[in-house]
Design a protein around this motif. Structure first.
Motif, short mmCIF file in Angstrom:
data_model
loop_
_atom_site.label_atom_id
_atom_site.label_comp_id
_atom_site.label_asym_id
_atom_site.label_seq_id
_atom_site.Cartn_x
_atom_site.Cartn_y
_atom_site.Cartn_z
N VAL A 43 0.83 -1.20 0.00
CA VAL A 43 0.00 0.00 0.00
C VAL A 43 0.87 1.25 0.00
O VAL A 43 0.64 2.20 -0.78
CB VAL A 43 -0.95 0.01 1.21
CG1 VAL A 43 -1.71 1.34 1.30
CG2 VAL A 43 -1.94 -1.15 1.12
N ALA A 44 1.87 1.29 0.86
CA ALA A 44 2.75 2.46 0.94
C ALA A 44 3.48 2.71 -0.38
O ALA A 44 3.62 3.87 -0.81
CB ALA A 44 3.75 2.28 2.08
N ALA A 45 3.92 1.64 -1.01
CA ALA A 45 4.65 1.78 -2.28
C ALA A 45 3.73 2.31 -3.37
O ALA A 45 4.14 3.17 -4.18
CB ALA A 45 5.24 0.43 -2.69
N CYS A 46 2.49 1.84 -3.40
CA CYS A 46 1.53 2.33 -4.40
C CYS A 46 1.10 3.77 -4.09
O CYS A 46 0.93 4.59 -5.00
CB CYS A 46 0.32 1.42 -4.46
SG CYS A 46 0.66 -0.25 -5.09
N ARG A 47 0.93 4.05 -2.81
CA ARG A 47 0.54 5.40 -2.40
C ARG A 47 1.56 6.45 -2.86
O ARG A 47 1.19 7.58 -3.21
CB ARG A 47 0.42 5.45 -0.87
CG ARG A 47 0.11 6.79 -0.24
CD ARG A 47 -1.36 7.15 -0.37
NE ARG A 47 -1.74 7.56 -1.71
CZ ARG A 47 -3.00 7.61 -2.14
NH1 ARG A 47 -3.99 7.25 -1.34
NH2 ARG A 47 -3.27 8.01 -3.36
N ALA A 48 2.83 6.04 -2.89
CA ALA A 48 3.90 6.98 -3.25
C ALA A 48 3.88 7.37 -4.72
O ALA A 48 4.50 8.37 -5.10
CB ALA A 48 5.25 6.37 -2.89
N VAL A 49 3.17 6.60 -5.56
CA VAL A 49 3.23 6.87 -7.00
C VAL A 49 1.88 7.25 -7.61
O VAL A 49 1.76 7.34 -8.83
CB VAL A 49 3.82 5.66 -7.77
CG1 VAL A 49 5.26 5.41 -7.35
CG2 VAL A 49 2.97 4.41 -7.60
N THR A 50 0.86 7.46 -6.78
CA THR A 50 -0.43 7.87 -7.34
C THR A 50 -1.15 8.84 -6.42
O THR A 50 -1.03 8.77 -5.20
CB THR A 50 -1.34 6.65 -7.60
OG1 THR A 50 -2.55 7.09 -8.23
CG2 THR A 50 -1.69 5.92 -6.31
N GLN A 51 -1.92 9.73 -7.04
CA GLN A 51 -2.80 10.64 -6.32
C GLN A 51 -4.24 10.16 -6.38
O GLN A 51 -5.12 10.74 -5.73
CB GLN A 51 -2.70 12.05 -6.92
CG GLN A 51 -1.33 12.68 -6.80
CD GLN A 51 -0.91 12.88 -5.35
OE1 GLN A 51 -1.69 13.37 -4.53
NE2 GLN A 51 0.31 12.47 -5.02
N LYS A 52 -4.49 9.10 -7.14
CA LYS A 52 -5.85 8.58 -7.26
C LYS A 52 -6.25 7.86 -5.96
O LYS A 52 -5.38 7.39 -5.22
CB LYS A 52 -5.94 7.61 -8.43
CG LYS A 52 -5.74 8.25 -9.81
CD LYS A 52 -5.92 7.24 -10.92
CE LYS A 52 -5.61 7.86 -12.29
NZ LYS A 52 -6.58 8.88 -12.71
N PRO A 53 -7.55 7.79 -5.68
CA PRO A 53 -7.99 7.04 -4.49
C PRO A 53 -7.52 5.59 -4.54
O PRO A 53 -7.63 4.93 -5.57
CB PRO A 53 -9.52 7.12 -4.57
CG PRO A 53 -9.79 8.34 -5.39
CD PRO A 53 -8.69 8.42 -6.39
#
Length: 327
Positions: A160-170
């Motif tokens: 989750v943290a890794a994906c959060r770092a590369v997107t602004q989408k929900p």
């Protein structure tokens, strides 16, 4: 007409992760392909849904598991498709342009075998018109001997943290029930930056052919869905809601929904939206019936909006103190 306009002043229109949903119903990943299959059914309309989750998508194309991939079970179905998909580049370039974003919200389902693959696919969807991203953490981590990301809270949070770092989408994280403490996993994913939770993914199961004494599925085991898992799913939604409500994190509740009463039960347990999956295989027009059933319930109970149901469950008081395991 835009998707924002779809969520009109109606008792079923909700906000989910900052997005307007015309209804609380979400078509689940793996049950509707890439959103084009059911459009061929007379009477079907995406406008009866709040959102559609596209098929699980990986970095490169995958052929999936060997046959058999599907097996009916009492009150349910086992599936072991194996993430067959054409790869994220094809989805973004050739499938997303064919979708009508004025009809509903479209949510990408990101899958992978490594953290790096999750990041790669998420980044690709970040530069696309997709409305939100669902992270399927039930995939096996090839770098950890095949242990599913979702069965280890720390590993799930890392994805989750890794994906959060590369997107602004929900970001919506799809939690696995095949773990010791789903509420703890939910907490870890919230801390890592998820905007929403999808509860729950399929339970792992097996079917055996007694005559051949071999598993029916080519993959030996698969995910169990359908009405058989609803009692488990309701409990998991209730458990996760106890954590999620403290952070205002919405939940898509799912697992065996086949009528309006099922959907109402998930809302009462703590879901803000309700996922429809296996039921679509035998009734493609079920969403309209569920929406009508929810409206009827609101009228009968003198409720103004579907959101009033979320988390409205009142637990029974135990008649006596619980007996400890050591007694």
């Amino acid at each position: 007409m835009t998707a924002e306009m779809l969520a009109h002043d109606d008792e079923l229109a909700i906000r989910f992760c900052g997005l307007s949903f015309a209804t609380p119903l979400v078509l689940l990943s793996g049950c509707v392909g890439f959103a084009e299959e059911y459009t061929r059914v007379a009477g079907f309309s995406h406008r009866q849904t709040g959102a559609v989750c596209l098929k699980g998508t990986t970095g490169q194309a995958r052929l999936g598991n060997p046959a058999h991939r599907i097996c009916e079970t009492p009150m349910g179905m086992l599936n072991a498709i194996g993430l067959q998909n054409p790869g994220v580049d094809y989805v973004v370039k050739h499938i997303l342009p064919t979708l009508d974003f004025s009809e509903t919200r479209f949510i990408a389902n990101v899958s992978g075998s490594t953290v790096e693959e999750y990041v790669e696919v998420t980044q690709r969807f970040e530069d696309s018109p997709i409305d939100a991203i669902e992270i399927n953490i039930s995939c096996p981590n090839v770098k950890q001997g095949g242990v599913a990301f979702g069965n280890d809270p720390a590993m799930a949070a890392r994805v989750v943290a890794a994906c959060r770092a590369v997107t602004q989408k929900p970001l919506i994280t799809k939690l696995s029930p095949n773990q010791t403490d789903i509420a703890h996993s939910a907490h870890c994913c919230i801390e890592a930056g998820t905007d929403g939770l999808s509860v729950m993914n399929t339970l792992m199961g097996m079917a055996i052919d007694a005559e051949t004494r071999r598993p029916v599925l080519g993959n030996n085991q698969g995910g169990l869905s359908g009405p058989a898992i609803k009692p488990v799913a309701l409990l998991k939604v209730h458990q996760v809601y106890q954590v999620a409500k403290r952070h205002n994190i919405p939940i898509i509740g799912q697992g065996g929904v086949s009528n309006a009463r099922d959907a109402l039960e998930f809302l009462i347990a703590g879901a803000s939206a309700v996922g429809i999956g296996t039921a679509l295989f035998y009734d493609p027009l079920i969403c309209a019936k569920i929406n009508d059933g929810i409206r009827d319930y609101l009228t009968r109970h003198q409720l103004r909006h579907v959101s009033e149901l979320t988390g409205s469950l009142t637990l029974n008081s135990p008649a006596r103190p619980p007996v400890s395991c050591g007694a």
